[in-house]
Design an enzyme around this catalytic site. Structure first.
Site, mmCIF file in Angstrom:
data_model
loop_
_atom_site.group_PDB
_atom_site.id
_atom_site.type_symbol
_atom_site.label_atom_id
_atom_site.label_comp_id
_atom_site.label_asym_id
_atom_site.label_seq_id
_atom_site.Cartn_x
_atom_site.Cartn_y
_atom_site.Cartn_z
ATOM 1 N N LYS A 1 2.208 4.744 1.431
ATOM 2 C CA LYS A 1 2.325 5.382 2.748
ATOM 3 C C LYS A 1 1.978 6.863 2.588
ATOM 4 C CE LYS A 1 5.423 5.813 6.694
ATOM 5 N NZ LYS A 1 5.313 7.281 6.865
ATOM 6 N N GLU B 1 0.848 -1.189 0.000
ATOM 7 C CA GLU B 1 0.000 0.000 0.000
ATOM 8 C C GLU B 1 0.883 1.239 0.000
ATOM 9 O OE1 GLU B 1 -2.219 -2.447 3.415
ATOM 10 O OE2 GLU B 1 -2.699 -0.310 3.422
ATOM 11 N N CYS C 1 28.400 29.795 30.684
ATOM 12 C CA CYS C 1 27.910 30.296 29.390
ATOM 13 C C CYS C 1 26.392 30.398 29.412
ATOM 14 C CB CYS C 1 28.348 29.368 28.265
ATOM 15 S SG CYS C 1 27.682 29.822 26.648
ATOM 16 N N LYS D 1 10.745 3.565 2.049
ATOM 17 C CA LYS D 1 10.659 4.996 1.773
ATOM 18 C C LYS D 1 11.066 5.307 0.333
ATOM 19 C CE LYS D 1 9.555 7.302 4.707
ATOM 20 N NZ LYS D 1 10.186 7.939 5.871
#
Length: 686
Positions: free
Chosen positions: A121, A119, A434, A317
């Site tokens: 994404k 499927e 700092c 991806k």
């Protein structure tokens, strides 16, 4: 604008302010004033228009807005968790995932060809729809996976979400993604530009901004859409595969994807991904990859989960987009540990749907490795699809006369010497006082995921540090209400300065006082030691009763704790023995900080040494059972081996039950587990 201005002037000012804050919420999902200030503005505008009807108009914010779109939504626990997905970035990694599926099922890699459902994404907002006896009870965002926020009213106008499922009995969770299509996004921004309103950054932000507010009319105006693709609880739903789930959802009237496909083998899944990658520019919505799921639901159950993701699914991806732009400057940020981090200030460029203007350059070696010059044309992509990163320099476009970037030798905030120790990658400011280190360190200490001191925000911390009242978090415990009450909180509705005030100052002092007994893992995490996030802090705090016990632990002691490891253990021991850290810890103790022992230490280790595997359908969610067992010292595994102490089996236990029988592992049902817990002195299941 003052209260003494004319009614017409006051009306114009109020109209502009209310509209501005509406835009900041609706378009940017980033409100900048508290609810009570917003309510006061709207109330005054409505009262003014009631007294002067000639000012009222259909487009007035007083006529078009309801209550404040709150960020404080009602929380709801998902009946079953909404997990994340592990990622793959190449065909080789997808093949490796296929091997891992086999191993999770106790099969040799390559011995079986699996069927997968593939499927897209979708890059949207995850949603969970909860039904009881076929009636929609609520819709919720994913949240942290365990607890989400109810957005029921906002999804009811989205096509493809039925509110009733006739004939269905029991509980049902339907999951999917709410999104804004590319066409809707472009049309929205075109109109916004014509009207002089801020543009949406990307379709996902547009969807999130519409869904997470309490004006359903605004959600409908955004034209959101949804694709449903998964079930959590599924009482009485006749499905055996992921493909069955998609077909069943479609038959019930849910919106589903036309791009899903069932394939055989990881090579076919890789081919699907390649096809979708080629089609990506033509897709009607933003997508950042494809999801590959083991199709057989029983095999999914047998494969199980890691601590964060299913072993039977992976997100493959899409390749990252790469853009070219110019480095206009390199700036340096000083972090809470004093590390100097270089940042590339880029000529803004569109990358994967968002405008990128900055990218981290990590450290001096990274800059030298790329031979970066200010003015260089560089190639930029999004690492993991999220973080902008400089890939390299286009040397043929380098300006004549440019010189390599010289890394600073002094902190840009305090001017103190910055040092890079031999063998280290980072350069650090050596000034313990700092302001950048102090401010960020105190903000980290007070943050929700660490010591959770409510009311101690960024603005207050900066003022406390600037005034010399706070140098490090230990100084917080010496603060008084008198020192805090005159500090600034923000602006009033009329542009004046809003002070903290006595009441709020006393509340903050009480919050700081209450933090003295926070859980040990929170106090340990607050020290900011390398690699010590929530997970590591929690694991260590389950073993030791106090900070002093942790300080006395050796590298070997800590390294034996699961998932800690030797490198992390060495960093912890070195950090805790640092002279400045020792002095700081002594000051915390002197201030009265006495952490509460974490739960595992308090309750003991009644189930220590036992290994459990949980499978099948049980009346208590499996994740709840696993968490309960782990809290009392047990180890919970995803697969049955000879070392398994007990298999907890519900209905449809599948191959794990067969494996346990083969290996002669004791099998318990829920009643048997409750009996075992009682025998071991552990509390019953919740």
């Amino acid at each position: 604008m003052t209260q003494s201005s004319t009614p017409a002037e006051r009306h114009a000012w109020l109209t502009q302010k209310v509209a501005e804050h509406n835009r900041r919420y609706y378009e940017e999902d980033a409100p900048t004033i508290p609810d009570f200030e917003y309510d006061a503005l709207v109330r005054e505008l409505r009262e003014l228009e009631a007294r002067h009807p000639e000012f009222a108009a259909p487009t007035s914010p007083a006529q078009t807005v309801g209550g404040r779109p709150s960020t404080l939504f009602e929380k709801v626990r998902h009946p079953t968790p909404m997990t994340s997905l592990d990622n793959a970035f190449s065909d080789a990694e997808l093949a490796h995932f296929d091997d891992k599926v086999a191993r999770a099922l106790n099969l040799p890699p390559g011995s079986r060809t699996f069927t997968y459902t593939c499927e897209l994404k979708i890059d949207g907002l995850s949603i969970n729809l909860y039904y009881v006896d076929g009636i929609l009870q609520w819709a919720a965002t994913r949240g942290d996976g365990e607890v989400g926020e109810k957005v029921t009213a906002n999804i009811e106008g989205i096509p493809g979400i039925p509110t009733q499922l006739p004939g269905l009995q029991g509980e049902l969770e339907v999951r999917g993604e709410v999104y804004m299509s590319k066409a809707t996004f472009l049309a929205y921004n075109l109109k916004a530009e014509e009207e002089g309103r801020p543009l949406l950054k990307n379709p996902r932000n547009g969807a999130a901004g519409a869904l997470r507010q309490k004006d359903p009319a605004e959600t409908r105006r955004r034209g959101l859409e949804v694709i449903l693709y998964a079930l959590g609880k599924r009482d009485g739903v006749p499905v055996r595969t992921q493909w069955d789930i998609l077909e069943w959802l479609r038959a019930q009237g849910f919106a589903t994807s036309e791009y899903a496909r069932r394939v055989t083998g990881s090579e076919a899944a890789a081919a699907y991904h390649a096809e979708m990658t080629a089609q990506r520019p033509q897709l009607p919505f933003d997508a950042d990859g494809s999801v590959v799921k083991l199709d057989d639901l029983r095999l999914q159950e047998d494969a199980g989960y890691t601590s964060r993701a299913p072993k039977w699914a992976v997100a493959y991806k899409f390749p990252a987009d790469v853009a070219q732009t110019v480095i206009e400057a390199i700036t340096i940020q000083t972090g809470r540990t004093g590390k100097l981090t270089p940042v590339a200030e880029l000529r803004p460029v569109l990358l994967e749907g968002t405008t990128v203007a900055r990218a981290t350059l990590h450290n001096e070696d990274f800059i030298r490795g790329l031979d970066l010059h200010v003015g260089d044309t560089v190639r930029v992509h999004k690492s993991g699809g999220i973080i902008p990163e400089v890939l390299g320099v286009v040397l043929e476009q380098r300006p004549e006369g440019s010189t390599p970037y010289a890394f600073p030798t002094h902190c840009p905030v305090c001017g103190h010497e910055a040092v890079r120790h031999e063998g280290a990658a980072g350069t650090f400011c050596t000034n313990p006082a700092c302001p950048a280190k102090s401010t960020l360190r105190v903000r980290y200490f007070a943050s929700r995921d660490v010591m959770d001191i409510k009311g101690l925000g960024e603005r207050l911390v900066e003022q406390l540090v600037d005034a010399g009242l706070v140098r490090d978090p230990a100084d917080l415990y010496a603060l008084t209400a008198e020192q805090i009450e005159h500090l600034e909180m923000g602006e009033t509705t009329t542009g004046g300065v809003r002070r903290v005030g006595r009441k709020n100052a006393e509340k903050l002092v009480a919050e700081i006082e209450a933090s003295k007994t926070r859980e040990l893992w929170r106090v340990f995490r607050s020290l900011g030691l390398p690699y010590v996030g929530e997970g590591t802090a929690t694991r260590i705090a389950r073993v030791y009763r106090s900070l002093e016990d942790i300080r006395q632990a050796s590298v070997d002691d800590l390294a034996r704790i699961p998932d800690v490891g030797r490198q992390v253990a060495e960093g912890i021991v070195q950090g805790l023995r640092d002279a400045d850290m020792c002095a700081y810890l002594d000051r915390l103790t002197a201030a009265g900080v006495q952490p509460t022992p974490s739960v595992d230490v308090r309750v003991g280790e009644q189930l220590a040494g036992l290994t459990f595997v949980v499978t099948g359908t049980l009346s208590v969610p499996r994740d709840v059972i696993k968490l309960h067992l782990g809290q009392y010292g047990a180890r919970v595994s995803g697969s049955v081996t000879k070392k398994t102490s007990y298999l907890i089996a519900g209905e449809d236990a599948g191959s794990k039950l067969e494996k346990a029988t083969e290996l002669k592992v004791p099998v318990l049902d829920e009643a048997g587990l409750q009996k075992l817990l009682a025998e071991k002195g552990a509390p019953p299941l919740p």
